[in-house]
Design a protein around this motif. Structure first.
Motif, PDB file in Angstrom:
ATOM      1  N   PHE A 290      76.523  99.544  19.565  1.00 11.06           N
ATOM      2  CA  PHE A 290      76.787 100.952  19.242  1.00 11.06           C
ATOM      3  C   PHE A 290      76.860 101.844  20.484  1.00 11.06           C
ATOM      4  O   PHE A 290      77.032 103.051  20.357  1.00 11.06           O
ATOM      5  N   ILE A 291      76.723 101.276  21.665  1.00  9.29           N
ATOM      6  CA  ILE A 291      76.865 102.060  22.896  1.00  9.29           C
ATOM      7  C   ILE A 291      78.304 102.579  23.042  1.00  9.29           C
ATOM      8  O   ILE A 291      78.499 103.760  23.354  1.00  9.29           O
ATOM      9  N   PRO A 292      79.326 101.747  22.787  1.00  7.98           N
ATOM     10  CA  PRO A 292      80.694 102.271  22.868  1.00  7.98           C
ATOM     11  C   PRO A 292      80.960 103.402  21.874  1.00  7.98           C
ATOM     12  O   PRO A 292      81.756 104.293  22.157  1.00  7.98           O
ATOM     13  N   SER A 293      80.279 103.404  20.739  1.00  7.73           N
ATOM     14  CA  SER A 293      80.468 104.476  19.763  1.00  7.73           C
ATOM     15  C   SER A 293      80.017 105.816  20.330  1.00  7.73           C
ATOM     16  O   SER A 293      80.702 106.835  20.174  1.00  7.73           O
ATOM     17  N   VAL A 294      78.873 105.817  20.982  1.00 11.32           N
ATOM     18  CA  VAL A 294      78.345 107.048  21.566  1.00 11.32           C
ATOM     19  C   VAL A 294      79.234 107.508  22.717  1.00 11.32           C
ATOM     20  O   VAL A 294      79.586 108.698  22.815  1.00 11.32           O
ATOM     21  N   ILE A 295      79.628 106.575  23.571  1.00  8.39           N
ATOM     22  CA  ILE A 295      80.466 106.922  24.719  1.00  8.39           C
ATOM     23  C   ILE A 295      81.824 107.443  24.248  1.00  8.39           C
ATOM     24  O   ILE A 295      82.331 108.440  24.775  1.00  8.39           O
ATOM     25  N   SER A 296      82.412 106.803  23.251  1.00 11.14           N
ATOM     26  CA  SER A 296      83.730 107.231  22.781  1.00 11.14           C
ATOM     27  C   SER A 296      83.667 108.593  22.096  1.00 11.14           C
ATOM     28  O   SER A 296      84.626 109.360  22.158  1.00 11.14           O
TER      29      SER A 296
ATOM     30  N   LEU B 149      91.769 111.390  18.889  1.00 10.59           N
ATOM     31  CA  LEU B 149      91.627 110.833  17.531  1.00 10.59           C
ATOM     32  C   LEU B 149      91.267 109.356  17.576  1.00 10.59           C
ATOM     33  O   LEU B 149      90.431 108.886  16.796  1.00 10.59           O
ATOM     34  N   PHE B 150      91.904 108.613  18.478  1.00 13.35           N
ATOM     35  CA  PHE B 150      91.535 107.207  18.644  1.00 13.35           C
ATOM     36  C   PHE B 150      90.072 107.081  19.063  1.00 13.35           C
ATOM     37  O   PHE B 150      89.352 106.203  18.580  1.00 13.35           O
ATOM     38  N   ALA B 151      89.634 107.945  19.966  1.00 10.00           N
ATOM     39  CA  ALA B 151      88.250 107.888  20.437  1.00 10.00           C
ATOM     40  C   ALA B 151      87.275 108.190  19.304  1.00 10.00           C
ATOM     41  O   ALA B 151      86.248 107.532  19.171  1.00 10.00           O
ATOM     42  N   PHE B 152      87.579 109.188  18.471  1.00  7.28           N
ATOM     43  CA  PHE B 152      86.676 109.547  17.377  1.00  7.28           C
ATOM     44  C   PHE B 152      86.620 108.488  16.283  1.00  7.28           C
ATOM     45  O   PHE B 152      85.547 108.131  15.812  1.00  7.28           O
TER      46      PHE B 152
END
Length: 109
Positions: A82-88, A51-54
């Motif tokens: 926005f790279i961390p958004s895709v990875i997370s 949930l934290f990741a999403f």
């Protein structure tokens, strides 16, 4: 049954009735309440990490939750890309499909 009259290094207080019980007791012999162990209180939860990741993954919240502080800071620094958004998002999916045993072996040593 051994009766402990004072609290020492081998005893603790019952989380429900407050009576002194053995340190390793899982159930209080006085009231029958199951005792929470300190090791269980510090364990990381696989669903919470997902949930934290999403929802907050672009800020590295799941990394901070899992104790990976430097990776969390790295996610914060690169949030604007926005790279961390895709990875997370990918990591959140991986947390959901990962078994509890694998998650515990990796994050709850």
């Amino acid at each position: 049954m051994e009766n402990i009259l004072y609290k020492d290094e081998n005893s603790k207080y019952c989380s429900d009735c407050g009576k002194i019980i053995k340190l390793r007791a899982e159930i209080c012999p006085n009231c029958g309440c199951r005792q929470a162990h300190a090791s269980n209180l510090n364990e990381k939860n696989r669903i919470a990490a997902a949930l934290f990741a999403f929802f907050l993954g672009s800020f590295g919240a799941h990394k901070f939750y899992l104790g990976k502080i430097w990776l969390g800071v790295l996610y914060l620094i690169f949030t604007w890309t926005f790279i961390p958004s895709v990875i997370s998002l990918i990591e959140g999916i991986l947390f959901l499909i990962m078994s509890d045993q694998d998650f515990n072996m990796k994050y709850n040593r």
